[in-house]
Design a protein around this motif. Structure first.
Motif, short mmCIF file in Angstrom:
data_model
loop_
_atom_site.label_atom_id
_atom_site.label_comp_id
_atom_site.label_asym_id
_atom_site.label_seq_id
_atom_site.Cartn_x
_atom_site.Cartn_y
_atom_site.Cartn_z
N ASP A 130 2.12 -4.72 -15.64
CA ASP A 130 2.07 -3.61 -14.68
C ASP A 130 0.76 -3.54 -13.93
OD1 ASP A 130 0.77 -2.95 -17.02
OD2 ASP A 130 1.49 -0.89 -17.10
N CYS A 131 -0.15 -4.50 -14.18
CA CYS A 131 -1.43 -4.56 -13.46
C CYS A 131 -1.52 -5.81 -12.59
CB CYS A 131 -2.60 -4.53 -14.45
SG CYS A 131 -2.71 -2.99 -15.38
N ASN A 132 -0.47 -6.61 -12.60
CA ASN A 132 -0.37 -7.76 -11.71
C ASN A 132 0.64 -7.42 -10.63
OD1 ASN A 132 -1.88 -10.26 -12.93
ND2 ASN A 132 -0.89 -9.26 -14.66
N PHE A 133 0.23 -7.50 -9.36
CA PHE A 133 1.06 -7.07 -8.25
C PHE A 133 1.41 -8.24 -7.34
CE2 PHE A 133 -1.41 -3.45 -9.64
CZ PHE A 133 -0.49 -2.40 -9.64
N ILE A 134 2.61 -8.21 -6.79
CA ILE A 134 3.05 -9.17 -5.79
C ILE A 134 3.25 -8.42 -4.48
CG2 ILE A 134 4.76 -10.89 -5.12
CD1 ILE A 134 5.56 -11.11 -8.05
N ILE A 135 2.67 -8.95 -3.40
CA ILE A 135 2.88 -8.38 -2.08
C ILE A 135 3.60 -9.39 -1.22
CG2 ILE A 135 0.59 -9.11 -1.28
CD1 ILE A 135 0.55 -6.62 0.53
N ASN A 136 4.66 -8.93 -0.55
CA ASN A 136 5.42 -9.80 0.35
C ASN A 136 6.47 -8.95 1.06
OD1 ASN A 136 5.97 -12.23 1.59
ND2 ASN A 136 7.29 -13.01 -0.02
N LYS A 137 6.78 -9.31 2.28
CA LYS A 137 7.83 -8.65 3.04
C LYS A 137 7.64 -7.13 3.10
CE LYS A 137 11.06 -12.28 1.65
NZ LYS A 137 12.32 -12.61 0.90
N SER A 138 6.40 -6.69 3.34
CA SER A 138 6.07 -5.27 3.45
C SER A 138 6.42 -4.48 2.20
CB SER A 138 6.76 -4.63 4.67
OG SER A 138 6.17 -5.10 5.87
N GLN A 139 6.31 -5.13 1.07
CA GLN A 139 6.47 -4.45 -0.21
C GLN A 139 5.38 -4.94 -1.16
OE1 GLN A 139 10.53 -3.63 -1.89
NE2 GLN A 139 11.13 -5.26 -0.49
N ILE A 140 4.97 -4.08 -2.08
CA ILE A 140 4.05 -4.47 -3.14
C ILE A 140 4.51 -3.82 -4.42
CG2 ILE A 140 2.43 -2.66 -2.44
CD1 ILE A 140 0.19 -4.43 -3.62
N LYS A 141 4.74 -4.65 -5.44
CA LYS A 141 5.27 -4.16 -6.71
C LYS A 141 4.57 -4.88 -7.86
CE LYS A 141 10.01 -3.09 -5.17
NZ LYS A 141 11.44 -3.40 -5.44
N SER A 142 4.48 -4.21 -8.99
CA SER A 142 3.97 -4.84 -10.20
C SER A 142 5.04 -5.75 -10.78
CB SER A 142 3.54 -3.79 -11.22
OG SER A 142 4.61 -2.92 -11.53
#
Length: 364
Positions: A326-338
């Protein structure tokens, strides 16, 4: 602490993108990365062009109109999304200080703020919209003519900035704590060129700073402890502006250090000021680091008490030995989620999340 941020129509973000730090999972390992139910430390990953740098610049837009701290030309360049040049850029911040929650919203064009609203503990404190300012708080008594002047100001002054400058606040007031937080925000990077925004009022020269603050031995020990490089420096004289390595008749440190060591020097400089910082973001922090050095630097960064986040392409860091899903995030396609929100699988301590990531196990 910052709990949530969202932005729309800024640089590459045509659609609204929201980064939520307020809903960590219940993992029992690496609990240092969570503080008061808020994500304190994290790493943001994403493909080239996914928006890592733009997210950092967007988040630090707040310092442009609420502080007199240093800002970088990258922030001042034309920044409205090219597909919607006539729409406003919108920014949303949520902070929590103890039991108090502050929601701060503003929209602006290239000339300045057009809309601005602040909600304190669920109550609207002020709202600027359509050239009309609503503010009825007893804490901030204001004549109607002053409201009209502020609402129609040609320089589009920030209402929050005005309240901070005109009305005295106690040290425990939530808006005072917000001011201290924003004043302490720091963003820096070391790409093709160095840059920073926030925290400081002006520019310092790193080697001169190390010398004048008598930190030469401490800096040498820092390089040894974190990268196993053994630099010996000559004793500096008053007024010296560069470090001289104790080799022969002396060799300027800047002449023999590697690109990675130069980046470590920048990290050392800012680490001396971490006690003043509240929220730190380092963009592409390990662009010139060996993968093992990146791990050690993260360990050092995440040991500080303040909120610290970095962006990286180095998936060696995507391990439960360092952080948690829950502290590693992925950003792509105007979204960012853990990571834990990018899969239906239950992620545990023993999972090799880097291998899962490389195997496209996480979808966003």
């Amino acid at each position: 602490m910052l709990t949530k941020f969202a932005v729309k129509n800024y640089r590459g973000f045509s659609d609204r993108i929201e980064w939520d730090l307020s809903n960590p999972s219940n993992y029992t390992f690496n609990t240092f990365a969570i503080k008061d139910g808020i994500v304190k430390n994290g790493i943001i990953y994403g493909p080239n062009g996914s928006g890592k740098s733009n997210l950092a610049l967007a988040l630090f837009d707040i310092i442009l109109h609420l502080t007199q701290k240093s800002r970088n030309q990258h922030q001042m360049d034309t920044i409205i999304n090219v597909y919607h040049p006539n729409d406003l850029m919108s920014f949303e911040y949520t902070f929590r200080f103890g039991q108090n929650a502050i929601e701060y919203y503003y929209s602006k064009d290239l000339l300045g703020i057009v809309k601005e609203k602040l909600i304190l503990d669920g109550e609207v404190l002020f709202n600027l919209e359509n050239n009309t300012l609503y503010i009825e708080s007893d804490e901030f008594p204001m004549a109607e003519d002053i409201k009209k002047q502020l609402a129609n100001s040609s320089n589009k002054v920030s209402i929050l900035g005005y309240l901070w400058s005109v009305y005295p606040l106690t040290s425990v007031h939530p808006l005072k704590k917000m001011k201290e937080f924003v004043d302490g925000m720091l963003l820096f990077w070391n790409h093709e060129e160095r840059g920073f925004a926030g925290l400081e009022d002006g520019i310092s020269y790193i080697e001169e700073y190390i010398i004048s603050n008598k930190l030469i031995d401490d800096f040498s020990q820092f390089l040894k402890s974190i990268s196993n490089q053994d630099f010996k420096f000559k004793t500096a004289n008053a007024g010296d502006k560069q470090l001289i390595c104790d080799i022969g008749d002396g060799v300027p440190f800047s002449k023999i250090r590697s690109t990675g060591t130069s980046s470590l020097t920048l990290l050392y400089f800012w680490s001396q000021k971490m006690s003043k910082a509240t929220f730190v973001m380092i963009d592409e922090f390990d662009a010139f680091y060996h993968f093992d050095l990146s791990f050690k630097v993260c360990q050092k960064l995440f040991s500080y008490a303040n909120q610290i986040f970095v962006t990286s392409h180095n998936t060696y860091l995507m391990t439960n030995d360092l952080l948690r899903p829950d502290c590693n995030f992925i950003i792509n396609k105007s979204q960012i989620k853990s990571l834990n929100l990018c899969t239906e699988k239950e992620l545990r301590w023993g999972n090799n999340i880097e291998k899962m990531y490389r195997g496209n196990a996480f979808e966003i």
